[in-house]
Motif scaffolding. Structure first.
Motif, PDB file in Angstrom:
ATOM      1  N   HIS A 254      -0.360   3.031  -3.159  1.00  0.00           N
ATOM      2  CA  HIS A 254       0.306   2.214  -1.464  1.00  0.00           C
ATOM      3  C   HIS A 254       1.921   2.200  -1.218  1.00  0.00           C
ATOM      4  O   HIS A 254       2.150   1.485  -0.043  1.00  0.00           O
ATOM      5  CB  HIS A 254      -0.427   0.962  -1.173  1.00  0.00           C
ATOM      6  CG  HIS A 254      -1.766   0.134  -1.293  1.00  0.00           C
ATOM      7  ND1 HIS A 254      -3.256   0.822  -0.788  1.00  0.00           N
ATOM      8  CD2 HIS A 254      -1.983   0.221  -2.780  1.00  0.00           C
ATOM      9  CE1 HIS A 254      -3.600  -0.288  -1.587  1.00  0.00           C
ATOM     10  NE2 HIS A 254      -3.931   0.212  -2.752  1.00  0.00           N
ATOM     11  N   SER A 256       5.383   3.501   0.121  1.00  0.00           N
ATOM     12  CA  SER A 256       5.751   4.184   1.047  1.00  0.00           C
ATOM     13  C   SER A 256       7.195   4.903   1.167  1.00  0.00           C
ATOM     14  O   SER A 256       7.365   5.709   0.102  1.00  0.00           O
ATOM     15  CB  SER A 256       6.340   3.177   2.758  1.00  0.00           C
ATOM     16  OG  SER A 256       6.811   2.372   2.379  1.00  0.00           O
ATOM     17  N   ARG A 258       9.753   3.986   2.448  1.00  0.00           N
ATOM     18  CA  ARG A 258      10.847   3.081   2.812  1.00  0.00           C
ATOM     19  C   ARG A 258      11.480   2.444   1.308  1.00  0.00           C
ATOM     20  O   ARG A 258      10.488   1.521   0.547  1.00  0.00           O
ATOM     21  CB  ARG A 258      10.401   2.175   4.038  1.00  0.00           C
ATOM     22  CG  ARG A 258      11.260   1.552   3.506  1.00  0.00           C
ATOM     23  CD  ARG A 258      10.882   0.431   4.956  1.00  0.00           C
ATOM     24  NE  ARG A 258      11.678  -1.047   5.312  1.00  0.00           N
ATOM     25  CZ  ARG A 258      11.488  -2.334   4.649  1.00  0.00           C
ATOM     26  NH1 ARG A 258      10.785  -2.864   4.083  1.00  0.00           N
ATOM     27  NH2 ARG A 258      12.782  -2.941   4.925  1.00  0.00           N
ATOM     28  N   GLN A 281       8.757   0.353  -0.867  1.00  0.00           N
ATOM     29  CA  GLN A 281       7.395  -0.387   0.024  1.00  0.00           C
ATOM     30  C   GLN A 281       6.072  -0.413  -0.191  1.00  0.00           C
ATOM     31  O   GLN A 281       5.828   0.941  -0.544  1.00  0.00           O
ATOM     32  CB  GLN A 281       7.642  -0.474   1.604  1.00  0.00           C
ATOM     33  CG  GLN A 281       7.135  -2.060   2.055  1.00  0.00           C
ATOM     34  CD  GLN A 281       6.956  -1.815   3.429  1.00  0.00           C
ATOM     35  OE1 GLN A 281       7.482  -1.258   4.391  1.00  0.00           O
ATOM     36  NE2 GLN A 281       6.603  -3.027   3.851  1.00  0.00           N
ATOM     37  N   GLY A 282       5.456  -0.940  -1.321  1.00  0.00           N
ATOM     38  CA  GLY A 282       4.405  -0.671  -1.586  1.00  0.00           C
ATOM     39  C   GLY A 282       4.259   0.262  -3.022  1.00  0.00           C
ATOM     40  O   GLY A 282       3.203   0.292  -3.381  1.00  0.00           O
ATOM     41  N   ASP A 418       9.686 -10.199  -1.341  1.00  0.00           N
ATOM     42  CA  ASP A 418       9.074  -8.772  -0.614  1.00  0.00           C
ATOM     43  C   ASP A 418       8.660  -8.061  -2.019  1.00  0.00           C
ATOM     44  O   ASP A 418       8.271  -6.956  -2.199  1.00  0.00           O
ATOM     45  CB  ASP A 418       9.117  -8.439   0.078  1.00  0.00           C
ATOM     46  CG  ASP A 418       9.135  -9.407   1.512  1.00  0.00           C
ATOM     47  OD1 ASP A 418       8.000  -9.794   1.766  1.00  0.00           O
ATOM     48  OD2 ASP A 418      10.417  -9.500   2.150  1.00  0.00           O
ATOM     49  N   SER A 446      -1.040  -3.354  -1.669  1.00  0.00           N
ATOM     50  CA  SER A 446      -1.479  -2.889  -0.562  1.00  0.00           C
ATOM     51  C   SER A 446      -1.019  -3.517   1.023  1.00  0.00           C
ATOM     52  O   SER A 446      -0.972  -2.723   2.053  1.00  0.00           O
ATOM     53  CB  SER A 446      -3.246  -3.021  -1.057  1.00  0.00           C
ATOM     54  OG  SER A 446      -3.396  -4.108  -0.968  1.00  0.00           O
ATOM     55  N   GLU A 447      -0.280  -5.127  -0.024  1.00  0.00           N
ATOM     56  CA  GLU A 447      -0.025  -5.222   1.269  1.00  0.00           C
ATOM     57  C   GLU A 447       1.486  -5.349   1.995  1.00  0.00           C
ATOM     58  O   GLU A 447       2.060  -5.829   2.686  1.00  0.00           O
ATOM     59  CB  GLU A 447      -0.261  -6.764   1.370  1.00  0.00           C
ATOM     60  CG  GLU A 447      -1.804  -7.857   0.534  1.00  0.00           C
ATOM     61  CD  GLU A 447      -1.640  -9.331   0.376  1.00  0.00           C
ATOM     62  OE1 GLU A 447      -1.183  -9.459  -0.147  1.00  0.00           O
ATOM     63  OE2 GLU A 447      -3.237  -9.309   0.868  1.00  0.00           O
ATOM     64  N   GLY A 448       2.094  -4.694   1.241  1.00  0.00           N
ATOM     65  CA  GLY A 448       3.118  -3.682   2.117  1.00  0.00           C
ATOM     66  C   GLY A 448       3.831  -4.638   0.120  1.00  0.00           C
ATOM     67  O   GLY A 448       5.199  -4.424   0.933  1.00  0.00           O
ATOM     68  N   LYS A 449       3.945  -5.447  -0.923  1.00  0.00           N
ATOM     69  CA  LYS A 449       4.738  -5.499  -1.651  1.00  0.00           C
ATOM     70  C   LYS A 449       5.445  -4.682  -2.608  1.00  0.00           C
ATOM     71  O   LYS A 449       4.748  -3.808  -2.142  1.00  0.00           O
ATOM     72  CB  LYS A 449       4.279  -7.086  -2.437  1.00  0.00           C
ATOM     73  CG  LYS A 449       3.618  -8.322  -1.838  1.00  0.00           C
ATOM     74  CD  LYS A 449       5.258  -8.882  -1.470  1.00  0.00           C
ATOM     75  CE  LYS A 449       4.242 -10.292   0.208  1.00  0.00           C
ATOM     76  NZ  LYS A 449       5.441 -10.988   0.449  1.00  0.00           N
ATOM     77  N   SER A 450       6.451  -4.464  -2.932  1.00  0.00           N
ATOM     78  CA  SER A 450       6.967  -3.908  -3.899  1.00  0.00           C
ATOM     79  C   SER A 450       7.028  -4.556  -5.302  1.00  0.00           C
ATOM     80  O   SER A 450       7.182  -5.515  -5.490  1.00  0.00           O
ATOM     81  CB  SER A 450       8.506  -3.261  -3.298  1.00  0.00           C
ATOM     82  OG  SER A 450       8.567  -2.859  -2.148  1.00  0.00           O
TER      83      SER A 450
END
Length: 514
Positions: A254, A256, A258, A281-282, A418, A446-450
C-alpha cells in the motif's frame, strides 16, 4: 509394543477462577525420557497447567501421578521433592550472586552443625553438575556476566542437583540465537537419553518438531489431542491449536511515493553510525539483521528514547529534534517496544488506562479524567482489534501477550500517530495472535499509516515488508526491494562473507526459521 509406566500422568485436572474455567478436565501423560510438547494459543491453559504441576497453584479437581504413584503436591517444595522442576521464560536468578550461590539458593550446603554455609562444597557440587552441561561455566562467576543461554544451563543444573525426573521448559528459546537453540536441543537430547522427561512449551513450531517426539494440544483450557509429531504436520497442529485453518495470504503493498520520514546520517556515538533511510506513506519497511546489529538502538533514536549525537530526522518535510519520547509522539511517531512487559505496559493498570498514556489530555477536562469517555473510546478501539476478552477495565497484565500487544497498538491509534515502529511485534505471541497482528499491520498500512517492522524472524520480514533494510554492526548494509527480498540476500548482507565462517553463518541465519 513394550509396556512402560508413565513418568507423569495427569488426569481430570480442573482449575477455576471467578468467571473463568482455566482448565477443564485436562488429561495427558509423559513417558520416561520423552520430550513432550505442550502447545496452545496464549490463554489455552498451558501456564496454568505448569503452575499446577509446580504447585504454585492448586487444582480444584483431578490427580497427578509420577512413576505410577499418586503425588500430593501442596507446595512448590512438594513438587520439587517429587522430581518436578520448572525452567521459566523469565529466568529465576539473583544477578549479583554467583553461579554456585544461585544453584543452592534457599537450600545451601552447610557445615558446623548447620551454622555456616559450606562454600567450598557448593563450588565442588556446582562444578560437578555443570561438567556434563557446560564445563566452561565457572561456579564463581556472577550470574549477570553469563549469556542468557548459559543462565538457562544454570537453571537446568539446579534441576539436576535435586534429581529432577521431569523438567518443564516454558518458552526456553525466546532470547536465544539459532546457534544457542541448537546447543539447547543437543542438551535436551542428552537429558532425554539419561531418562529425564522434558515438557517443552513453545510457540515456534519448527523447534517443537525438532526436539519433541509427541505433543499435547490445549485450546480454551481443554484437552484437544496428543499427537505423534512424526505422523502429523505443522499445519495440522496449528489448525488444532486455533480451531481453524489460518489464511496464508500474499503480501500486498500500500506504499505511495510520498516521503513521511527521512533520516540522514543518524549517529548515537556508540552503536549507530551514519544511518540514512526514508519511509513512505502506507509503506511497511522491514529491518533485518543479527541480534546486536543495532536495529533496536536505531528505533530508540527515531522514537526519541535515546538522543542522537549527530544526523537529522525529518517528519513530513520538517526537521525535528527529539530530546524525549514526548517530542517524537508530538511529531506523530509511536514505538511498540521489543520488551513488551518491561517497556510497553503498566501491568496493574487497566487496558483503558494503558491506552490513554500518551494522550491523557484527550480524555481529560479541567485536570480530571473523563472515565466514561475513556472507557467508551477504549472499547471502540479495542473492539476493532478483537481484544479478548473485550474488557477494557481489566488489568492489562491479566491478558495474553497477543492481547497486550493489541492494546499497545491501540494506544498509538488513540494518540493518532501516523508512523508506527514495531520492534519484534510477535515475540512471545502464539500462532493465532501472530496472524492477527500481521493483518492489523497490513490494515494500518492500507489506511495510510507508515510502519517500520524490526524482526529476527526472516519469514515475518518477507511476509510484511515492501522494502527491507539490513543492518550490520550499527550500519545499514543494504536496502532490498522487489525480487531482491529473499532470505539468502538478507543473510548475505547481515553477515559479511569475508568474516570467518561468514558463509556458514549466513546459511544458518537464512534457514533458522524454516
Amino acid at each position: 509394543m513394550a509396556s512402560y509406566t508413565s513418568r507423569l500422568s495427569v488426569h481430570g485436572i480442573e482449575k477455576s477462577y471467578p468467571g473463568i474455567k482455566a482448565l477443564d478436565d485436562v488429561s495427558f501423560e509423559v513417558r520416561p525420557g520423552e520430550v513432550h510438547g505442550l502447545l496452545g494459543e496464549n490463554g489455552a491453559g498451558k501456564s496454568t497447567l505448569l503452575n499446577v504441576l509446580s504447585a504454585v497453584i492448586s487444582a480444584n479437581a483431578g490427580e497427578i501421578r509420577i512413576d505410577g504413584e499418586l503425588a500430593d503436591l501442596n507446595t512448590p517444595n512438594d513438587s520439587r521433592a517429587a522430581g518436578i522442576a520448572m525452567i521459566h521464560q523469565e529466568l529465576q536468578h539473583i544477578p549479583e550472586l554467583n553461579v554456585a550461590q544461585n544453584l543452592f539458593l534457599g537450600h545451601p550446603l552447610t557445615k558446623a552443625g548447620g551454622l555456616l554455609v559450606d562454600r567450598q562444597m557448593q563450588y565442588a557440587r556446582a562444578r560437578e553438575v555443570l561438567q556434563d552441561l557446560d564445563p566452561n561455566i565457572d561456579p564463581r562467576t556472577p550470574i549477570r556476566e553469563l549469556k542468557v543461554a548459559q543462565q538457562q544451563i544454570v537453571e537446568i543444573a539446579r534441576a539436576l542437583l535435586y534429581d529432577a525426573k521431569i523438567i518443564a521448559m516454558d518458552e526456553p528459546t525466546s532470547s536465544l540465537t539459532p546457534t544457542e537453540f541448537e546447543s539447547l536441543a543437543a542438551l535436551i537430547a542428552k537429558l532425554s537419553a539419561k531418562g529425564v522427561s522434558i515438557i517443552y512449551v513453545s510457540h515456534k513450531m519448527g523447534e517443537v518438531f525438532r526436539v519433541c517426539q509427541r505433543a499435547t494440544i490445549l485450546r480454551d483450557g481443554r484437552f484437544i489431542a496428543t499427537v505423534d509429531l512424526s505422523e502429523t504436520s505443522e499445519a495440522e497442529v496449528i489448525s488444532r491449536m486455533v480451531g481453524r485453518e489460518l489464511q496464508h495470504e500474499a503480501h500486498v503493498s500500500h506504499a505511495s511515493t510520498r516521503t513521511v520520514l527521512r533520516v540522514q546520517n543518524l549517529t548515537d556515538g556508540r552503536m549507530i553510525r551514519g544511518a540514512s533511510f526514508v519511509l513512505h506513506q502506507g509503506e511497511v519497511l522491514g529491518i533485518a539483521g543479527l541480534v546486536g546489529s543495532g536495529r533496536t538502538e536505531l528505533m530508540r533514536l527515531v522514537a526519541g528514547i535515546d538522543r542522537a549525537s549527530g544526523g537529522t530526522i525529518e517528519v513530513n518535510g520538517t526537521r525535528r529534534t527529539f530530546h524525549v519520547p514526548r517530542d517524537a509522539i508530538r511529531a506523530g511517531i509511536g514505538l511498540v517496544p521489543e520488551e513488551r512487559k518491561k517497556d510497553g505496559i503498566v501491568r496493574d493498570r487497566s487496558v483503558a488506562s494503558n491506552l490513554a498514556l500518551p494522550c491523557m489530555d484527550r480524555f481529560s477536562a479541567h485536570g480530571l479524567i473523563r472515565s466514561g469517555y475513556l472507557r467508551q473510546e477504549a472499547t471502540r478501539e479495542m473492539s476493532g482489534m478483537k481484544l479478548r476478552p473485550l474488557n477494557v477495565n481489566r488489568a492489562i497484565g491479566q491478558f495474553s501477550g497477543g492481547n497486550q500487544q493489541k492494546a499497545i497498538i491501540g494506544r498509538w491509534l488513540a494518540a493518532d500517530v501516523d508512523i508506527l515502529l514495531f520492534d519484534e511485534p510477535t515475540r512471545g505471541i502464539d500462532i493465532g495472535a501472530k496472524s492477527e497482528i500481521y493483518h492489523l499491520i497490513e490494515r494500518l498500512a492500507s489506511e495510510g499509516k507508515s510502519i517500520i517492522v524490526v524482526s529476527s524472524e526472516l519469514p515475518e520480514i518477507l511476509r510484511l515488508s515492501d522494502r527491507v533494510m539490513v543492518m550490520r554492526e550499527g550500519e545499514i548494509a543494504a536496502t532490498l526491494d522487489g525480487a531482491d527480498i529473499t532470505e539468502e540476500n538478507i543473510a548475505a548482507h547481515a553477515i559479511p562473507q569475508s568474516q570467518n565462517g561468514g558463509a556458514e553463518r549466513a546459511a544458518e541465519y537464512a534457514g533458522a526459521e524454516k
